[in-house]
Write a protein that holds these residues in place. Structure first.
Motif, PDB file in Angstrom:
ATOM      1  N   GLU A 145       4.735   4.930  -2.566  1.00 29.39           N
ATOM      2  CA  GLU A 145       4.892   6.348  -2.901  1.00 29.39           C
ATOM      3  C   GLU A 145       5.123   7.186  -1.652  1.00 29.39           C
ATOM      4  O   GLU A 145       5.983   8.077  -1.629  1.00 29.39           O
ATOM      5  CB  GLU A 145       3.659   6.855  -3.649  1.00 29.39           C
ATOM      6  CG  GLU A 145       3.443   6.250  -5.030  1.00 29.39           C
ATOM      7  CD  GLU A 145       2.800   4.873  -4.995  1.00 29.39           C
ATOM      8  OE1 GLU A 145       2.779   4.205  -6.050  1.00 29.39           O
ATOM      9  OE2 GLU A 145       2.323   4.453  -3.915  1.00 29.39           O
ATOM     10  N   ALA A 146       4.370   6.893  -0.586  1.00 24.19           N
ATOM     11  CA  ALA A 146       4.514   7.652   0.657  1.00 24.19           C
ATOM     12  C   ALA A 146       5.887   7.436   1.269  1.00 24.19           C
ATOM     13  O   ALA A 146       6.538   8.388   1.730  1.00 24.19           O
ATOM     14  CB  ALA A 146       3.419   7.253   1.644  1.00 24.19           C
ATOM     15  N   VAL A 147       6.350   6.188   1.271  1.00 21.19           N
ATOM     16  CA  VAL A 147       7.657   5.878   1.844  1.00 21.19           C
ATOM     17  C   VAL A 147       8.768   6.524   1.030  1.00 21.19           C
ATOM     18  O   VAL A 147       9.713   7.098   1.573  1.00 21.19           O
ATOM     19  CB  VAL A 147       7.849   4.354   1.929  1.00 21.19           C
ATOM     20  CG1 VAL A 147       9.284   4.005   2.308  1.00 21.19           C
ATOM     21  CG2 VAL A 147       6.880   3.750   2.941  1.00 21.19           C
ATOM     22  N   SER A 148       8.646   6.445  -0.297  1.00 20.71           N
ATOM     23  CA  SER A 148       9.663   7.040  -1.161  1.00 20.71           C
ATOM     24  C   SER A 148       9.733   8.548  -0.981  1.00 20.71           C
ATOM     25  O   SER A 148      10.815   9.135  -0.891  1.00 20.71           O
ATOM     26  CB  SER A 148       9.361   6.694  -2.622  1.00 20.71           C
ATOM     27  OG  SER A 148      10.296   7.303  -3.482  1.00 20.71           O
ATOM     28  N   GLN A 149       8.571   9.178  -0.921  1.00 19.81           N
ATOM     29  CA  GLN A 149       8.533  10.628  -0.756  1.00 19.81           C
ATOM     30  C   GLN A 149       9.154  11.051   0.573  1.00 19.81           C
ATOM     31  O   GLN A 149       9.932  12.008   0.633  1.00 19.81           O
ATOM     32  CB  GLN A 149       7.092  11.117  -0.840  1.00 19.81           C
ATOM     33  CG  GLN A 149       6.955  12.645  -0.751  1.00 19.81           C
ATOM     34  CD  GLN A 149       5.514  13.088  -0.936  1.00 19.81           C
ATOM     35  OE1 GLN A 149       4.604  12.278  -1.046  1.00 19.81           O
ATOM     36  NE2 GLN A 149       5.303  14.382  -0.973  1.00 19.81           N
ATOM     37  N   GLN A 150       8.821  10.336   1.629  1.00 16.27           N
ATOM     38  CA  GLN A 150       9.394  10.659   2.940  1.00 16.27           C
ATOM     39  C   GLN A 150      10.902  10.419   2.934  1.00 16.27           C
ATOM     40  O   GLN A 150      11.674  11.207   3.492  1.00 16.27           O
ATOM     41  CB  GLN A 150       8.723   9.803   4.013  1.00 16.27           C
ATOM     42  CG  GLN A 150       9.137  10.138   5.433  1.00 16.27           C
ATOM     43  CD  GLN A 150       8.574  11.462   5.913  1.00 16.27           C
ATOM     44  OE1 GLN A 150       7.682  12.009   5.304  1.00 16.27           O
ATOM     45  NE2 GLN A 150       9.114  11.975   7.003  1.00 16.27           N
TER      46      GLN A 150
END
Length: 296
Positions: free
Chosen positions: A196-201
């Motif tokens: 989720e963090a990677v996708s959001q960034q």
């Protein structure tokens, strides 16, 4: 419990339920949960600004109820007939392909230290190997054989559940050596960030590059496949690099790795990336020269 053994993103399933369903209707016996209860919980997700997530949770809950019914645990027909548009919206197609100018911007950006090292390394490896984000994010150094110059993605990290073997070009090895020196001897990116963090960034990079149309990290794979088609690369080689299974009897009887052919495709694509980066750099330099002339 089914998802733990059959879905690679089972932790996401569990967290979605714990966030959106259990707090609101989790304590009610299933046979007493009416459609209105489900709708209230699901529509709350949309009202909080996540209509795509609402559709995702609906589909997951419908699957869970069918699983329970088939095994005789409990039966509920409350979600039958409900579709994603009833509670949220479907995820848009992720077939965006970056233009040559955009792709040149990206390659120049990551190679000029315009981005923090974790995402610079991630983008480089996705772009060059046509890898999925998960394959890079979870990759450890024992997958990288520098003697044979091969990167072997294990089945556990592959979406298709099959091993993926990609050759490592000579010019990529210095990047990898630098990464290992910086990141240590376990995960190639140094740490494991959540998907989720990677996708959001990843969804913010187009803005930082001032691109008009949004793109995601996954679109770098679409771009690899499309641009290589334009370059005349053999389609089955590109599909194998992307980690896609070949259809029909080809997938049953043909177990060849096509490593030399894969290496040619990867090297040709790096050549293309470097050329596009130089072109965009020249355009920027020309624009700056014109600004200087105007100022003079």
């Amino acid at each position: 419990n089914y998802a733990v053994h059959n879905r690679k993103n089972h932790e996401t399933h569990r967290s979605q339920l714990e966030r959106h369903i259990f707090p609101h209707i989790g304590s009610i016996p299933l046979n007493l949960v009416e459609r209105r209860h489900w709708l209230t919980a699901l529509e709350r997700i949309t009202h909080n600004g996540s209509p795509v997530a609402a559709g995702y949770v609906l589909q997951m809950c419908k699957q869970a109820l069918r699983y329970c019914d088939r095994r005789g645990y409990a039966t509920s027909n409350a979600l039958e007939g409900l579709t994603i548009p009833d509670v949220g919206k479907k995820q848009s197609k992720r077939d965006r392909v970056l233009t040559d100018i955009e792709l040149g911007d990206v390659w120049r950006w990551v190679n000029n230290n315009g981005i923090q090292p974790y995402y610079r390394d991630l983008i480089r490896l996705i772009a060059v190997f046509c890898a999925r984000t998960q394959e890079v994010r979870l990759s450890t150094w024992d997958e990288w054989d520098f003697e044979s110059k091969l990167w072997t993605v294990p089945k556990d990290n592959s979406k298709s559940g099959t091993r993926i073997t990609r050759p490592i070009p000579e010019r990529v090895i210095p990047w990898l050596m630098d990464m290992r020196q910086r990141n240590g001897d376990h995960f190639i990116l140094g740490s494991v960030k959540t998907p989720e963090a990677v996708s959001q960034q990843g969804r913010t990079f187009y803005q930082r590059l001032k691109h008009r149309e949004s793109w995601t990290l996954h679109n770098l794979r679409h771009t690899f496949i499309t641009k290589n088609a334009d370059l005349g690369a053999p389609p089955h080689i590109v599909e194998l690099l992307a980690g896609h299974e070949l259809g029909g009897v080809f997938s049953i009887y043909n177990r060849a790795e096509y490593l030399p052919e894969k290496l040619i495709v990867i090297n040709n694509y790096i050549d293309r990336l470097e050329l596009l980066a130089k072109k965009t750099e020249n355009v920027i330099s020309t624009n700056f020269s014109r600004i200087d002339d105007d100022n003079l």
